[in-house]
Scaffold this motif. Structure first.
Motif, short mmCIF file in Angstrom:
data_model
loop_
_atom_site.label_atom_id
_atom_site.label_comp_id
_atom_site.label_asym_id
_atom_site.label_seq_id
_atom_site.Cartn_x
_atom_site.Cartn_y
_atom_site.Cartn_z
N THR A 187 -0.54 11.14 -2.57
CA THR A 187 -1.92 11.98 -2.81
C THR A 187 -1.64 12.95 -4.26
O THR A 187 -2.42 13.56 -4.51
CB THR A 187 -1.97 12.94 -1.97
OG1 THR A 187 -0.85 13.93 -1.85
CG2 THR A 187 -2.25 12.16 -0.98
N GLN B 88 -6.58 8.94 6.42
CA GLN B 88 -8.03 8.20 5.36
C GLN B 88 -6.81 8.00 4.84
O GLN B 88 -6.88 7.02 4.14
CB GLN B 88 -8.71 9.69 4.50
CG GLN B 88 -9.57 10.70 5.30
CD GLN B 88 -10.50 9.37 5.67
OE1 GLN B 88 -10.94 8.04 5.21
NE2 GLN B 88 -11.14 9.43 7.44
N LEU B 89 -5.16 8.10 4.15
CA LEU B 89 -4.19 7.65 3.66
C LEU B 89 -3.52 5.90 3.98
O LEU B 89 -3.96 4.98 3.73
CB LEU B 89 -3.32 8.07 3.05
CG LEU B 89 -2.38 8.77 2.03
CD1 LEU B 89 -3.37 8.72 1.10
CD2 LEU B 89 -1.22 9.50 1.81
N ARG B 90 -3.83 6.71 5.53
CA ARG B 90 -2.89 5.23 6.82
C ARG B 90 -4.59 4.00 5.96
O ARG B 90 -4.30 2.87 5.84
CB ARG B 90 -3.12 5.16 7.47
CG ARG B 90 -1.25 6.07 8.16
CD ARG B 90 -0.96 5.77 9.27
NE ARG B 90 -2.37 6.99 10.29
CZ ARG B 90 -2.16 7.88 9.74
NH1 ARG B 90 -1.27 8.98 9.59
NH2 ARG B 90 -2.95 8.55 10.84
N LYS B 91 -5.73 4.77 6.70
CA LYS B 91 -6.69 3.52 6.18
C LYS B 91 -6.84 3.39 5.04
O LYS B 91 -7.94 1.83 5.03
CB LYS B 91 -8.41 4.48 7.02
CG LYS B 91 -8.02 4.57 8.42
CD LYS B 91 -9.57 4.68 8.74
CE LYS B 91 -9.40 5.90 9.99
NZ LYS B 91 -10.48 6.91 10.54
N SER B 92 -6.91 4.01 4.05
CA SER B 92 -6.90 3.41 2.20
C SER B 92 -6.23 1.41 1.73
O SER B 92 -6.77 1.37 0.91
CB SER B 92 -6.40 4.68 1.32
OG SER B 92 -4.85 4.41 1.32
N LYS B 93 -4.73 1.52 2.51
CA LYS B 93 -4.33 0.21 2.09
C LYS B 93 -3.64 0.26 3.66
O LYS B 93 -3.01 1.02 4.44
CB LYS B 93 -3.26 0.81 1.85
CG LYS B 93 -3.70 0.41 -0.20
CD LYS B 93 -2.11 0.60 -0.80
CE LYS B 93 -2.25 1.08 -1.97
NZ LYS B 93 -2.69 2.27 -2.33
N TRP C 253 -6.04 14.35 6.38
CA TRP C 253 -5.82 13.07 5.11
C TRP C 253 -4.77 12.33 5.09
O TRP C 253 -5.11 11.37 4.73
CB TRP C 253 -5.08 14.46 4.37
CG TRP C 253 -3.69 15.20 4.45
CD1 TRP C 253 -4.03 16.13 5.38
CD2 TRP C 253 -2.27 14.70 4.02
NE1 TRP C 253 -3.12 16.37 5.30
CE2 TRP C 253 -1.80 15.40 4.65
CE3 TRP C 253 -3.08 13.43 3.18
CZ2 TRP C 253 -0.84 15.45 4.51
CZ3 TRP C 253 -1.11 13.20 2.41
CH2 TRP C 253 -0.01 14.14 3.77
#
Length: 133
Positions: free
Chosen positions: A95, A19-24, A16
């Motif tokens: 999140t 994924q958060l790092r990849k989102s921005k 998770w």
């Protein structure tokens, strides 16, 4: 006490968080404008003992948390007098999971009691009126 970077690395590697790092991207996160915390006006606070800072709304907290770069070696932790896992609780705020964020803050801290006393607030008149939603 030294920061346990192996444990931080394990936490950071969770899917998770990845994924958060990849989102921005880091550049996008760096371009997010800092959220200014609302404060009680000076002419009101000079007549009472209420907190100066009024806190952030949930939306403001999530936006401010999105500024965290989630660094591989977070210097914010080693710079903290009580070595709080700052990226750990900030990422949960991003999140919107405020309870998990609080759980990270409640984990035992590896620090000297004198440092913890420096950071912890002393009880005040206002502390008896705090509420949790």
């Amino acid at each position: 006490m030294p920061v346990n970077y192996e444990e931080l690395k394990k936490d950071r590697a969770e899917e998770w968080r990845d994924q958060l790092r990849k989102s921005k991207g880091a550049k996008d996160r760096s371009n997010i404008e800092r959220v200014n915390m609302p404060e009680n006006p000076p002419l009101e606070r000079n007549k009472n003992f209420f907190e100066v800072n009024q806190g952030l709304s949930e939306e403001q907290a999530v936006l401010e948390a999105a500024r965290c770069l989630d660094c591989p070696t977070p210097t914010c932790i080693s710079g903290c007098p009580v070595n709080i896992n700052i990226p750990g609780f900030i990422k949960y705020i991003e999140t919107g999971d405020f309870l998990k964020s609080a759980e990270v803050l409640r984990r035992p801290m590896l620090c000297r009691p004198s440092a913890a006393g420096f950071v912890r607030r002393k009880p005040s008149v206002k502390s008896s009126v705090f509420t949790i939603k």
